[in-house]
Design a protein around this motif. Structure first.
Motif, PDB file in Angstrom:
ATOM      1  N   TYR A 164       0.813  -1.280  -0.143  1.00  0.00           N
ATOM      2  CA  TYR A 164      -0.080   0.026  -0.053  1.00  0.00           C
ATOM      3  C   TYR A 164       0.940   1.133   0.076  1.00  0.00           C
ATOM      4  O   TYR A 164       0.538   2.186  -0.839  1.00  0.00           O
ATOM      5  N   GLN A 165       1.881   1.271   0.877  1.00  0.00           N
ATOM      6  CA  GLN A 165       3.035   2.382   0.722  1.00  0.00           C
ATOM      7  C   GLN A 165       3.459   2.579  -0.829  1.00  0.00           C
ATOM      8  O   GLN A 165       3.518   3.821  -1.064  1.00  0.00           O
ATOM      9  N   TYR A 166       3.719   1.649  -1.503  1.00  0.00           N
ATOM     10  CA  TYR A 166       4.089   1.575  -2.805  1.00  0.00           C
ATOM     11  C   TYR A 166       3.098   2.389  -3.712  1.00  0.00           C
ATOM     12  O   TYR A 166       3.274   3.272  -4.675  1.00  0.00           O
ATOM     13  N   ILE A 167       1.934   1.757  -3.656  1.00  0.00           N
ATOM     14  CA  ILE A 167       0.715   2.147  -4.532  1.00  0.00           C
ATOM     15  C   ILE A 167       0.303   3.756  -4.131  1.00  0.00           C
ATOM     16  O   ILE A 167       0.508   4.552  -5.005  1.00  0.00           O
ATOM     17  N   PHE A 168       0.384   4.024  -3.042  1.00  0.00           N
ATOM     18  CA  PHE A 168      -0.109   5.574  -2.827  1.00  0.00           C
ATOM     19  C   PHE A 168       1.080   6.562  -2.545  1.00  0.00           C
ATOM     20  O   PHE A 168       1.057   7.634  -2.701  1.00  0.00           O
ATOM     21  N   GLY A 169       2.348   5.885  -2.176  1.00  0.00           N
ATOM     22  CA  GLY A 169       3.740   6.635  -2.232  1.00  0.00           C
ATOM     23  C   GLY A 169       4.430   6.950  -3.373  1.00  0.00           C
ATOM     24  O   GLY A 169       5.033   8.027  -3.641  1.00  0.00           O
TER      25      GLY A 169
ATOM     26  N   LEU B  64       1.185   5.974  -7.389  1.00  0.00           N
ATOM     27  CA  LEU B  64      -0.019   7.154  -7.647  1.00  0.00           C
ATOM     28  C   LEU B  64       0.800   8.498  -7.918  1.00  0.00           C
ATOM     29  O   LEU B  64       0.099   9.270  -8.757  1.00  0.00           O
ATOM     30  N   GLN B  65       1.795   8.597  -7.351  1.00  0.00           N
ATOM     31  CA  GLN B  65       2.712  10.008  -7.514  1.00  0.00           C
ATOM     32  C   GLN B  65       3.196  10.095  -8.729  1.00  0.00           C
ATOM     33  O   GLN B  65       3.504  11.263  -9.438  1.00  0.00           O
ATOM     34  N   THR B  66       3.623   8.736  -9.682  1.00  0.00           N
ATOM     35  CA  THR B  66       4.215   9.049 -10.911  1.00  0.00           C
ATOM     36  C   THR B  66       3.099   8.386 -12.028  1.00  0.00           C
ATOM     37  O   THR B  66       3.515   8.586 -13.217  1.00  0.00           O
ATOM     38  N   THR B  67       2.076   7.992 -11.779  1.00  0.00           N
ATOM     39  CA  THR B  67       1.193   7.626 -12.907  1.00  0.00           C
ATOM     40  C   THR B  67       0.392   8.786 -13.452  1.00  0.00           C
ATOM     41  O   THR B  67       0.298   9.745 -12.672  1.00  0.00           O
ATOM     42  N   ARG B  68      -0.330   8.659 -14.789  1.00  0.00           N
ATOM     43  CA  ARG B  68      -1.154   9.719 -15.248  1.00  0.00           C
ATOM     44  C   ARG B  68      -2.547   9.225 -14.531  1.00  0.00           C
ATOM     45  O   ARG B  68      -3.411  10.191 -14.971  1.00  0.00           O
TER      46      ARG B  68
END
Length: 79
Positions: free
Chosen positions: A34-39, A42-46
């Motif tokens: 979850y840290q990877y997904i939201f940290g 999500l910060q690097t995707t469009r």
């Protein structure tokens, strides 16, 4: 019939797109996914989060919280 100790309730989710992630490993490390997904992701995707519920799917029986072979699919709603 096996008695279930949980009081499961059926819920219908709104349709839409989801980004799907697979966590492999102990459930104690699930928070890292979850840290990877939201940290990171999500910060690097469009992609943009949608206002729907996320959910997890446990496709195989979880035999132990610490089993390194656990696998969990995480569905994150996106627009």
């Amino acid at each position: 019939m096996i008695a279930c100790r949980w009081n499961w309730q059926k819920k219908t989710l709104r349709a839409g797109r989801y980004a799907v992630f697979t966590h492999r490993g102990t459930l104690g490390n699930l928070y890292k996914t979850y840290q990877y997904i939201f940290g990171t992701w999500l910060q690097t995707t469009r992609e943009e989060l949608d206002d729907r519920e996320d959910f997890e799917v446990y496709e195989h029986e979880i035999l132990s919280f610490d089993d390194p072979d656990n696998e969990v699919k995480i569905f994150i709603p996106i627009k």
